[in-house]
Write a protein that holds these residues in place. Sequence first.
Motif, PDB file in Angstrom:
ATOM      1  N   LEU A 150      38.355  78.903  32.763  1.00  0.00           N
ATOM      2  CA  LEU A 150      37.108  79.277  32.079  1.00  0.00           C
ATOM      3  C   LEU A 150      37.347  79.530  30.593  1.00  0.00           C
ATOM      4  O   LEU A 150      36.551  79.103  29.744  1.00  0.00           O
ATOM      5  CB  LEU A 150      36.484  80.509  32.738  1.00  0.00           C
ATOM      6  CG  LEU A 150      35.840  80.279  34.097  1.00  0.00           C
ATOM      7  CD1 LEU A 150      35.501  81.611  34.762  1.00  0.00           C
ATOM      8  CD2 LEU A 150      34.600  79.401  33.984  1.00  0.00           C
ATOM      9  N   GLY A 151      38.439  80.207  30.255  1.00  0.00           N
ATOM     10  CA  GLY A 151      38.753  80.456  28.845  1.00  0.00           C
ATOM     11  C   GLY A 151      38.980  79.171  28.074  1.00  0.00           C
ATOM     12  O   GLY A 151      38.457  78.988  26.969  1.00  0.00           O
ATOM     13  N   ALA A 152      39.741  78.261  28.653  1.00  0.00           N
ATOM     14  CA  ALA A 152      40.027  76.989  27.969  1.00  0.00           C
ATOM     15  C   ALA A 152      38.767  76.148  27.820  1.00  0.00           C
ATOM     16  O   ALA A 152      38.531  75.537  26.766  1.00  0.00           O
ATOM     17  CB  ALA A 152      41.100  76.217  28.742  1.00  0.00           C
ATOM     18  N   MET A 153      37.928  76.112  28.862  1.00  0.00           N
ATOM     19  CA  MET A 153      36.693  75.318  28.776  1.00  0.00           C
ATOM     20  C   MET A 153      35.710  75.931  27.785  1.00  0.00           C
ATOM     21  O   MET A 153      35.019  75.212  27.067  1.00  0.00           O
ATOM     22  CB  MET A 153      36.068  75.162  30.161  1.00  0.00           C
ATOM     23  CG  MET A 153      36.897  74.287  31.088  1.00  0.00           C
ATOM     24  SD  MET A 153      36.114  73.910  32.678  1.00  0.00           S
ATOM     25  CE  MET A 153      35.958  75.524  33.410  1.00  0.00           C
ATOM     26  N   HIS A 154      35.675  77.255  27.710  1.00  0.00           N
ATOM     27  CA  HIS A 154      34.826  77.929  26.729  1.00  0.00           C
ATOM     28  C   HIS A 154      35.240  77.532  25.314  1.00  0.00           C
ATOM     29  O   HIS A 154      34.392  77.259  24.449  1.00  0.00           O
ATOM     30  CB  HIS A 154      34.920  79.447  26.907  1.00  0.00           C
ATOM     31  CG  HIS A 154      34.182  80.221  25.877  1.00  0.00           C
ATOM     32  ND1 HIS A 154      32.807  80.312  25.862  1.00  0.00           N
ATOM     33  CD2 HIS A 154      34.622  80.923  24.813  1.00  0.00           C
ATOM     34  CE1 HIS A 154      32.433  81.045  24.840  1.00  0.00           C
ATOM     35  NE2 HIS A 154      33.517  81.428  24.186  1.00  0.00           N
ATOM     36  N   ALA A 155      36.546  77.489  25.057  1.00  0.00           N
ATOM     37  CA  ALA A 155      37.052  77.121  23.734  1.00  0.00           C
ATOM     38  C   ALA A 155      36.796  75.649  23.413  1.00  0.00           C
ATOM     39  O   ALA A 155      36.550  75.291  22.258  1.00  0.00           O
ATOM     40  CB  ALA A 155      38.546  77.420  23.645  1.00  0.00           C
ATOM     41  N   ALA A 156      36.826  74.783  24.414  1.00  0.00           N
ATOM     42  CA  ALA A 156      36.708  73.339  24.183  1.00  0.00           C
ATOM     43  C   ALA A 156      35.281  72.819  24.214  1.00  0.00           C
ATOM     44  O   ALA A 156      34.982  71.771  23.635  1.00  0.00           O
ATOM     45  CB  ALA A 156      37.530  72.589  25.240  1.00  0.00           C
ATOM     46  N   TYR A 157      34.372  73.528  24.872  1.00  0.00           N
ATOM     47  CA  TYR A 157      33.056  72.967  25.183  1.00  0.00           C
ATOM     48  C   TYR A 157      32.232  72.590  23.944  1.00  0.00           C
ATOM     49  O   TYR A 157      31.606  71.532  23.908  1.00  0.00           O
ATOM     50  CB  TYR A 157      32.251  73.933  26.058  1.00  0.00           C
ATOM     51  CG  TYR A 157      31.008  73.286  26.633  1.00  0.00           C
ATOM     52  CD1 TYR A 157      31.073  72.535  27.800  1.00  0.00           C
ATOM     53  CD2 TYR A 157      29.770  73.393  25.990  1.00  0.00           C
ATOM     54  CE1 TYR A 157      29.956  71.922  28.331  1.00  0.00           C
ATOM     55  CE2 TYR A 157      28.645  72.787  26.512  1.00  0.00           C
ATOM     56  CZ  TYR A 157      28.742  72.051  27.672  1.00  0.00           C
ATOM     57  OH  TYR A 157      27.632  71.440  28.183  1.00  0.00           O
TER      58      TYR A 157
END
Length: 197
Positions: A150-157
């Motif tokens: 979730l943290g990585a997808m939040h940063a990449a989205y």
Amino acid sequence: MTTVVAVRKGGQVTMAADSLVTFGDTRLSHRAETNQKIFTVEDAAGTSLFALAGAAAHFLVLQHALAAQPREQLLFGSKHEIFRTFTMLHPVLKDSFFMQTKEDEHEPYESSQFTMLMANHSGIYGIYSYREVFEFKEFWAIGSGRSFALGAMHAAYDIKSRTSRDVAEAGIAAACEFDRNSAPPVDVLTLKLKVSK
């Protein structure tokens, strides 16, 4: 455990999953068995992608339970359709697959014991033990590596050049890097959305 992610972006929905299976302290890697955690179901409106976290038995049980239902009864186009479909499926899981429905004596409903992600042309859905259904507008993750994902997808989205696949792969890569119960190789499947967001 596992990590499964789903991302909706740019007219597409992507689901990705790691391939590690664990039994207590024992790891069953992709080298030992083909651990493919995403499966497809042809439903009344097309193709839906499913993946589960939790007991390994859930995978085969859900595949067989869904395959035994008439295709026209498998409705996965909205929260309400998914709720009705899984409510219809609950007695089948109990009677034909011997599912244990108790999690806690004080719970208000029988449990279906599942934590799953589903994605199709209408979006991304999380389906949980008491047949709760959540529709996610951008992305979601389940399993032991979900916080990292979730943290990585939040940063990449919000990076404009990133596709749904790029964001999903970023989430799974973070989970495989930091979660001891998630590991590559990774399966990634993408479908076209009916309405893009």
